[in-house]
Design an enzyme around this catalytic site. Structure first.
Site, short mmCIF file in Angstrom:
data_model
loop_
_atom_site.label_atom_id
_atom_site.label_comp_id
_atom_site.label_asym_id
_atom_site.label_seq_id
_atom_site.Cartn_x
_atom_site.Cartn_y
_atom_site.Cartn_z
N ASP A 1 -4.09 -2.29 5.15
CA ASP A 1 -4.43 -2.99 6.38
C ASP A 1 -4.64 -2.05 7.56
OD1 ASP A 1 -4.49 -5.47 5.25
OD2 ASP A 1 -2.54 -6.12 6.01
N TYR B 1 -1.05 -22.66 -4.53
CA TYR B 1 -0.86 -22.14 -5.88
C TYR B 1 0.63 -21.92 -6.13
CZ TYR B 1 -1.08 -17.55 -3.45
OH TYR B 1 -0.92 -16.49 -2.59
N ARG C 1 5.36 -12.25 -2.89
CA ARG C 1 5.32 -10.92 -2.27
C ARG C 1 6.66 -10.18 -2.40
NH1 ARG C 1 2.01 -8.65 1.80
NH2 ARG C 1 0.94 -10.64 2.00
N ALA D 1 0.83 -1.21 0.00
CA ALA D 1 0.00 0.00 0.00
C ALA D 1 0.86 1.25 0.00
CB ALA D 1 -0.94 0.00 1.20
#
Length: 367
Positions: free
Chosen positions: A272, A194, A95, A14
């Site tokens: 978050d 995944y 990430r 973010a």
């Protein structure tokens, strides 16, 4: 040193995305990060089209795999329930790769990233570092997470609730894993798998209902045997994957809800810090990217921005909570629900995802 137009707390998804978006709009921006280096380990992300459109608009292209489907499987039998095909724009990303790409782009457009600086307090027109040094700020974007100093400043009395669920996260090596997100469901538990990067790594997130509370956080280490024991009744292929787990992190899942207010004075929360998201809809990173872009466009009207964003975010959080319930069915509800999914898989496997078009089809960059 001149004071930047905007100070961003937190160099996560973010914060970095918002810093880039602000620079693209001509603002001078600095990012303050308490970690001494930008390192993210052991976690995968699913980037949906709504988040991907923001990455494209920012000029950020992390290494990724295209995701072709969401595949629900009965965990105990290995029986197929429904394979829901995905359209274009769904990506599977490590990430660390996304953080690297965002940081590189931020530096390219002129964002100043200041590492190793822990903020102890926020004032009306300044922040105070842990060493006591004061740093002036004009506008501050709080992207330092649910336990960050910005959220504490904006909404100090907001409480959370333990959901009765814990989650493990790890990565294991694999070969030839299909380019899809698999959800292996069972009574009171489920497991998401995944592939990442070149397909040689498998991201594993396993959730179990549990009455006792576990300390919330990403860094609590657990014994892999506890993970294996929790899924000991799952089908052989799953047990074989879990047998290869060498490390695992465990955290208690907390329902924070949407923070009751997102701004106080010159401070505005995103990601978050504003709306911690349970991991049952794979939208945490995507909503953070949407926040970043839209706040950059409305920085001078934070109340209006919040009024527009809040209904969409609230709807997404409710959808995530609903998924958690559906994954953990038992008894008669499980038999009925799984029969309905198998029937749907034969005639219209895309129907469940049609109900999420409001989420995936949104393009905040075109607003």
């Amino acid at each position: 040193m001149a004071t930047s137009d905007v100070t961003v707390l937190g160099a996560g998804i973010a914060g970095l995305a918002c810093a880039i978006a602000l620079r693209l709009r001509g603002r001078s921006v600095e990012v303050i990060e308490q970690a001494p280096a930008l390192t993210e380990v052991g976690a995968g992300l699913q980037i949906a089209p709504n988040g991907g459109r923001v990455l494209d608009a920012l000029g950020v292209a992390p290494r990724a795999l295209a995701s072709r489907a969401v595949h629900l499987i009965d965990g105990s039998t290995g029986r197929n329930l429904i394979r829901m095909p995905l359209g274009e724009g769904f990506r599977l990303v490590h990430r660390a790769d996304l953080i690297d790409a965002l940081a590189a782009r931020a530096r390219e457009v002129g964002v100043a990233i200041r590492l190793g600086r822990r903020v102890a307090a926020i004032g009306v027109d300044h922040i105070t570092f842990e060493d006591g040094a004061l740093h002036p700020v004009k506008r501050l974007v709080g992207a330092d997470g649910v336990r960050g100093v910005a959220r504490e400043y904006v909404a100090p009395d907001h409480a959370s609730r333990y959901t009765g669920q814990v989650a493990w996260r790890t990565i294991v090596p694999v070969e030839n894993w299909p380019a899809e997100a698999q959800v292996h469901v069972g009574a009171g538990r489920h497991l998401v798998l995944y592939p990442l990067r070149d397909g040689s790594a498998l991201n594993v997130v396993a959730v179990e209902e549990r009455s006792d509370w576990v300390v919330e956080g990403w860094s609590t280490e657990d014994d892999p045997e506890n993970l294996r024991a929790a899924f000991a009744r799952f089908d052989v292929p799953i047990r074989e994957i879990l047998a290869r787990v060498e490390w695992v992190n465990l955290w208690g899942l907390m329902d924070h809800g949407v923070t009751p207010q997102w701004s106080r004075g010159a401070v505005t929360l995103i990601g978050d810090a504003a709306h911690p998201t349970l991991p049952f809809l794979a939208q945490g990173a995507n909503l953070a990217l949407e926040d970043a872009w839209t706040l950059a466009a409305s920085l001078d009207e934070p109340a209006r921005w919040e009024a527009v964003r809040r209904p969409r975010v609230t709807r997404a959080l409710r959808a995530a909570a609903s998924n958690a319930r559906n994954y953990h069915l038992s008894g008669v509800s499980r038999v009925v629900g799984h029969s309905a999914l198998r029937a749907m898989n034969r005639v219209a496997p895309d129907v469940p995802l049609r109900g999420l078009r409001w989420l995936y089809d949104a393009d905040v960059t075109g607003d």
